[in-house]
Write a protein that holds these residues in place. Structure first.
Motif, PDB file in Angstrom:
ATOM      1  N   GLU A 236       0.841  -1.203   0.000  1.00 23.89           N
ATOM      2  CA  GLU A 236       0.000   0.000   0.000  1.00 23.89           C
ATOM      3  C   GLU A 236       0.874   1.250   0.000  1.00 23.89           C
ATOM      4  OE1 GLU A 236      -3.327   2.709   0.716  1.00 23.89           O
ATOM      5  OE2 GLU A 236      -1.417   2.663   1.783  1.00 23.89           O
ATOM      6  N   ASP A 237       1.951   1.199   0.756  1.00 24.87           N
ATOM      7  CA  ASP A 237       2.876   2.330   0.804  1.00 24.87           C
ATOM      8  C   ASP A 237       3.568   2.529  -0.543  1.00 24.87           C
ATOM      9  OD1 ASP A 237       4.460   4.352   2.372  1.00 24.87           O
ATOM     10  OD2 ASP A 237       6.094   3.040   1.758  1.00 24.87           O
ATOM     11  N   TRP A 238       4.026   1.454  -1.150  1.00 23.22           N
ATOM     12  CA  TRP A 238       4.706   1.575  -2.443  1.00 23.22           C
ATOM     13  C   TRP A 238       3.769   2.126  -3.515  1.00 23.22           C
ATOM     14  CZ3 TRP A 238       6.544  -4.191  -2.084  1.00 23.22           C
ATOM     15  CH2 TRP A 238       7.500  -4.295  -1.074  1.00 23.22           C
ATOM     16  N   ASN A 239       2.512   1.703  -3.481  1.00 24.55           N
ATOM     17  CA  ASN A 239       1.567   2.083  -4.531  1.00 24.55           C
ATOM     18  C   ASN A 239       0.994   3.486  -4.370  1.00 24.55           C
ATOM     19  OD1 ASN A 239       1.796  -0.366  -5.861  1.00 24.55           O
ATOM     20  ND2 ASN A 239       0.110  -1.311  -4.735  1.00 24.55           N
ATOM     21  N   PHE A 240       0.864   3.953  -3.116  1.00 19.21           N
ATOM     22  CA  PHE A 240       0.101   5.185  -2.913  1.00 19.21           C
ATOM     23  C   PHE A 240       0.770   6.234  -2.024  1.00 19.21           C
ATOM     24  CE2 PHE A 240      -3.000   1.760  -3.615  1.00 19.21           C
ATOM     25  CZ  PHE A 240      -3.623   2.250  -4.756  1.00 19.21           C
ATOM     26  N   ASN A 241       1.793   5.880  -1.296  1.00 26.21           N
ATOM     27  CA  ASN A 241       2.334   6.831  -0.323  1.00 26.21           C
ATOM     28  C   ASN A 241       3.776   7.232  -0.569  1.00 26.21           C
ATOM     29  OD1 ASN A 241      -0.028   7.071   1.227  1.00 26.21           O
ATOM     30  ND2 ASN A 241       0.395   5.112   2.207  1.00 26.21           N
TER      31      ASN A 241
ATOM     32  N   LYS B 205      -8.142  -4.863   8.230  1.00 26.57           N
ATOM     33  CA  LYS B 205      -9.012  -4.462   7.121  1.00 26.57           C
ATOM     34  C   LYS B 205      -9.914  -3.298   7.542  1.00 26.57           C
ATOM     35  CE  LYS B 205     -11.919  -6.476   3.501  1.00 26.57           C
ATOM     36  NZ  LYS B 205     -13.063  -5.564   3.569  1.00 26.57           N
ATOM     37  N   GLN B 206     -10.511  -3.397   8.726  1.00 25.23           N
ATOM     38  CA  GLN B 206     -11.389  -2.326   9.193  1.00 25.23           C
ATOM     39  C   GLN B 206     -10.605  -1.049   9.476  1.00 25.23           C
ATOM     40  OE1 GLN B 206     -13.500  -4.016  12.548  1.00 25.23           O
ATOM     41  NE2 GLN B 206     -15.154  -4.766  11.244  1.00 25.23           N
ATOM     42  N   ALA B 207      -9.446  -1.186  10.115  1.00 24.62           N
ATOM     43  CA  ALA B 207      -8.634  -0.008  10.407  1.00 24.62           C
ATOM     44  C   ALA B 207      -8.186   0.670   9.118  1.00 24.62           C
ATOM     45  CB  ALA B 207      -7.420  -0.401  11.251  1.00 24.62           C
ATOM     46  N   SER B 208      -7.845  -0.118   8.104  1.00 22.95           N
ATOM     47  CA  SER B 208      -7.407   0.442   6.822  1.00 22.95           C
ATOM     48  C   SER B 208      -8.550   1.169   6.126  1.00 22.95           C
ATOM     49  CB  SER B 208      -6.861  -0.669   5.921  1.00 22.95           C
ATOM     50  OG  SER B 208      -5.734  -1.286   6.512  1.00 22.95           O
TER      51      SER B 208
ATOM     52  N   SER C  74     -11.047   2.633   7.587  1.00 18.72           N
ATOM     53  CA  SER C  74     -11.248   3.883   8.318  1.00 18.72           C
ATOM     54  C   SER C  74     -10.207   4.923   7.924  1.00 18.72           C
ATOM     55  CB  SER C  74     -11.189   3.630   9.830  1.00 18.72           C
ATOM     56  OG  SER C  74     -12.295   2.871  10.257  1.00 18.72           O
ATOM     57  N   VAL C  75      -8.965   4.477   7.705  1.00 18.35           N
ATOM     58  CA  VAL C  75      -7.904   5.396   7.283  1.00 18.35           C
ATOM     59  C   VAL C  75      -8.219   5.972   5.904  1.00 18.35           C
ATOM     60  CG1 VAL C  75      -5.496   5.516   6.536  1.00 18.35           C
ATOM     61  CG2 VAL C  75      -6.073   4.421   8.699  1.00 18.35           C
ATOM     62  N   LEU C  76      -8.671   5.128   4.979  1.00 21.67           N
ATOM     63  CA  LEU C  76      -9.012   5.617   3.639  1.00 21.67           C
ATOM     64  C   LEU C  76     -10.135   6.646   3.714  1.00 21.67           C
ATOM     65  CD1 LEU C  76      -8.921   2.366   1.450  1.00 21.67           C
ATOM     66  CD2 LEU C  76      -7.066   3.888   2.118  1.00 21.67           C
ATOM     67  N   TYR C  77     -11.114   6.371   4.540  1.00 20.66           N
ATOM     68  CA  TYR C  77     -12.238   7.297   4.719  1.00 20.66           C
ATOM     69  C   TYR C  77     -11.747   8.625   5.295  1.00 20.66           C
ATOM     70  CZ  TYR C  77     -16.719   9.049   6.533  1.00 20.66           C
ATOM     71  OH  TYR C  77     -17.823   9.818   6.809  1.00 20.66           O
TER      72      TYR C  77
ATOM     73  N   GLY D 144     -18.389   0.848  14.572  1.00 18.21           N
ATOM     74  CA  GLY D 144     -18.542  -0.512  14.076  1.00 18.21           C
ATOM     75  C   GLY D 144     -17.229  -1.097  13.602  1.00 18.21           C
ATOM     76  N   ASN D 145     -16.233  -0.238  13.400  1.00 16.63           N
ATOM     77  CA  ASN D 145     -14.919  -0.680  12.950  1.00 16.63           C
ATOM     78  C   ASN D 145     -13.926  -0.683  14.103  1.00 16.63           C
ATOM     79  OD1 ASN D 145     -15.798  -0.969  10.369  1.00 16.63           O
ATOM     80  ND2 ASN D 145     -14.556   0.656   9.488  1.00 16.63           N
ATOM     81  N   ASP D 146     -12.930  -1.548  13.992  1.00 20.15           N
ATOM     82  CA  ASP D 146     -11.803  -1.524  14.926  1.00 20.15           C
ATOM     83  C   ASP D 146     -10.794  -0.552  14.327  1.00 20.15           C
ATOM     84  OD1 ASP D 146      -9.926  -2.005  16.803  1.00 20.15           O
ATOM     85  OD2 ASP D 146      -9.852  -4.173  16.541  1.00 20.15           O
ATOM     86  N   ASN D 147     -10.960   0.733  14.637  1.00 20.57           N
ATOM     87  CA  ASN D 147     -10.361   1.787  13.831  1.00 20.57           C
ATOM     88  C   ASN D 147      -8.853   1.934  13.967  1.00 20.57           C
ATOM     89  OD1 ASN D 147     -12.886   2.809  12.759  1.00 20.57           O
ATOM     90  ND2 ASN D 147     -13.321   3.442  14.850  1.00 20.57           N
ATOM     91  N   GLY D 148      -8.347   1.828  15.166  1.00 23.99           N
ATOM     92  CA  GLY D 148      -6.926   2.049  15.352  1.00 23.99           C
ATOM     93  C   GLY D 148      -6.607   3.502  15.632  1.00 23.99           C
ATOM     94  N   ILE D 149      -5.378   3.740  16.071  1.00 28.45           N
ATOM     95  CA  ILE D 149      -4.962   5.057  16.538  1.00 28.45           C
ATOM     96  C   ILE D 149      -5.024   6.103  15.432  1.00 28.45           C
ATOM     97  CG2 ILE D 149      -2.510   4.646  16.086  1.00 28.45           C
ATOM     98  CD1 ILE D 149      -3.973   6.478  19.147  1.00 28.45           C
ATOM     99  N   ALA D 150      -4.764   5.719  14.178  1.00 29.64           N
ATOM    100  CA  ALA D 150      -4.760   6.691  13.080  1.00 29.64           C
ATOM    101  C   ALA D 150      -6.115   7.368  12.942  1.00 29.64           C
ATOM    102  CB  ALA D 150      -4.371   6.009  11.770  1.00 29.64           C
TER     103      ALA D 150
END
Length: 488
Positions: A152-157, A207-210, A212-215, A256-262
């Protein structure tokens, strides 16, 4: 009978051993080539709210082997930096007028490897630091999750795909074109996540944390557009009417998501921008309560304490807190900072003026003191200087003193003096030596600057994280304080 007693004792011993067994260690090991032997530093942060980033060292041996061994309490994201590589990046995009333009930049790209780790996990890494994308090999139960973070980092960040293209978009795109660009980027990242999850074993949490990050990233990008466009083009740009209407559709409660610190970093910026746009004198803590409720609200409050440690917020986690487990963690993490709450004495530091005289808070006893902690290397600090000068001028006949305290290092002390003299900075200019710098930053939990402190006439803390001079609410706050002082 004796047999039953013996069996019971064995059962008790087994249970006791289970309860007191040492937590399982997480292990990251393997071999890295293309890097000199020395110390590796792994940065680890759990996804849960209030987690801190921890740095763990391990030796990289002459043969390239290494081994990290540590404890975590839940899912964590980690990264290794193996130096940096100078790269020239070029790409072609259409400007707002439809014409192609070529954009290029020289930069240093960090050589980073990301990991998704779980308690008791063991992952094995094999890589050549000179060519990470082509040589990265990860094995272990959760290795697919680590692989996703890297791809994901190589492709988009990477610099070209995130920073350089964002810069281009800020400068050349209209608001509508920029929003289309942001949505296209979000859709491509979501498509990559969905496709990767079909063919690899991703945990539900990642998957859920990711997602949420995209959102959150897409919303933050749109929030930043007016400010960043004006910053780059310096054309006095302001957002057109209705630009921020998209905020009406934002769903901050992703419980509803396990969002994570980000995700909490996203919420923090979102709420502060909404608060700024609301143009209200309501308290920020009360404002946030109109956006969230229940446990998500209290989790955000716990997160916000790191940069907004105030009594009203801290008291949410007292004995009557509806979430005692969260309250316990708050007390464990922030209990040592109770001294910076309102009403406590300011840290007894000593500062130097331009001629080397020693100055303490007592010099201004009987007056309110508004303190600006800054440094010559801090761009956002310097941006606040005109607003601070205006504030100082408007309150020159009031019982309040404005003090600027530099956090420049010892070797840059002369640089600070030259900056003050060359720029003809007004007001009281002081410098904190290394010992007093450390004393103040630890006592007031100063993690970044600029930072502002407001003291009462007795030298007690009114607000250890006061509003910036550029925030128009600071004037109504000072007016209220000074009016109260006049009536006493």
């Amino acid at each position: 009978m004796l047999k039953r007693i013996i069996l019971s004792l064995i059962y008790i011993i087994v249970i006791t051993v289970h309860v007191h067994a040492a937590p399982k260690k997480t292990v990251l090991t393997g071999k890295i080539t293309g890097v000199k032997a020395g110390t590796l530093e792994l940065n680890v942060q759990e996804y849960r709210v209030m987690s801190s980033q921890n740095k763990i060292d391990a030796e990289l041996n002459e043969d390239g082997t290494f081994r990290f061994e540590f404890e975590i309490n839940g899912p964590a994201r980690a990264f290794l930096i193996l130096g940096s590589t100078p790269v020239e990046e070029t790409f072609v995009l259409k400007k707002g007028d439809g014409q192609d333009t070529t954009v290029s930049s020289n930069t240093n790209r960090p050589q980073m490897i990301y990991f998704y780790l779980m308690p008791g996990d063991k992952q094995i890494l094999q890589v050549d630091a000179a060519n990470i994308p082509e040589t990265l090999q990860l094995t272990g139960k959760y290795a697919d999750n680590s692989l996703y973070l890297n791809q994901e980092d190589w492709n988009f960040n990477q610099y070209k795909d995130k920073h350089l293209k964002n810069y281009f978009a800020y400068v050349h795109y209209s608001p509508q074109q920029y929003n289309e660009y942001v949505e296209d980027r979000r859709a491509k990242r979501q498509e990559f996540l969905t496709s990767f999850a079909r063919t690899h074993k991703l945990t539900k949490q990642l998957k859920q944390a990711s997602e949420s990050v995209l959102y959150g990233d897409a919303i933050l990008a749109r929030l930043l557009y007016p400010k960043m466009r004006e910053s780059y083009k310096k054309d006095g740009y302001t957002a057109p009417a209705g630009y921020y209407d998209f905020l009406k559709e934002v769903r901050p409660d992703q419980s509803g998501n396990d969002n994570g610190i980000a995700y909490f970093y996203f919420l923090d910026y979102l709420f502060k921008e909404e608060y700024r746009l609301a143009d209200t004198d309501d308290d920020y803590i009360d404002f946030v309560a109109t956006k969230l409720s229940g446990k998500p609200l209290y989790e955000y409050y716990a997160f916000a304490l790191s940069g907004n440690f105030k009594k009203k917020l801290y008291d949410k986690f007292g004995t009557k807190s509806p979430f005692p487990d969260l309250a316990k963690r708050v007390k464990e993490k922030y209990g040592k900072l109770e001294g910076m709450l309102e009403g406590n004495p300011a840290p007894q530091a000593v500062f130097e003026n331009l001629t080397g005289d020693k100055i303490t808070w007592s010099k201004w006893k009987g007056q309110y003191i508004y303190v600006d902690f800054w440094a010559t290397w801090c761009g956002p600090c310097i941006q606040e200087i005109p607003a601070l000068d205006s504030l100082r001028h408007d309150y020159k006949d009031k019982p309040i003193t404005f003090v600027s305290i530099s956090f420049d290092s010892k070797k840059d002390q002369q640089k600070w003096k030259d900056f003050v003299n060359d720029k003809k900075l007004e007001g009281i200019q002081l410098w904190a030596d290394p010992d007093n710098h450390k004393l103040v930053t630890q006592a007031l939990n100063i993690l970044q600057i600029p930072r502002f402190l407001l003291l009462d006439p007795k030298g007690n803390i009114v607000d250890a994280n006061a509003l910036r001079p550029s925030d128009k609410r600071i004037r109504s706050l000072l007016d209220k304080l000074l009016t109260t002082a006049d009536t006493k």
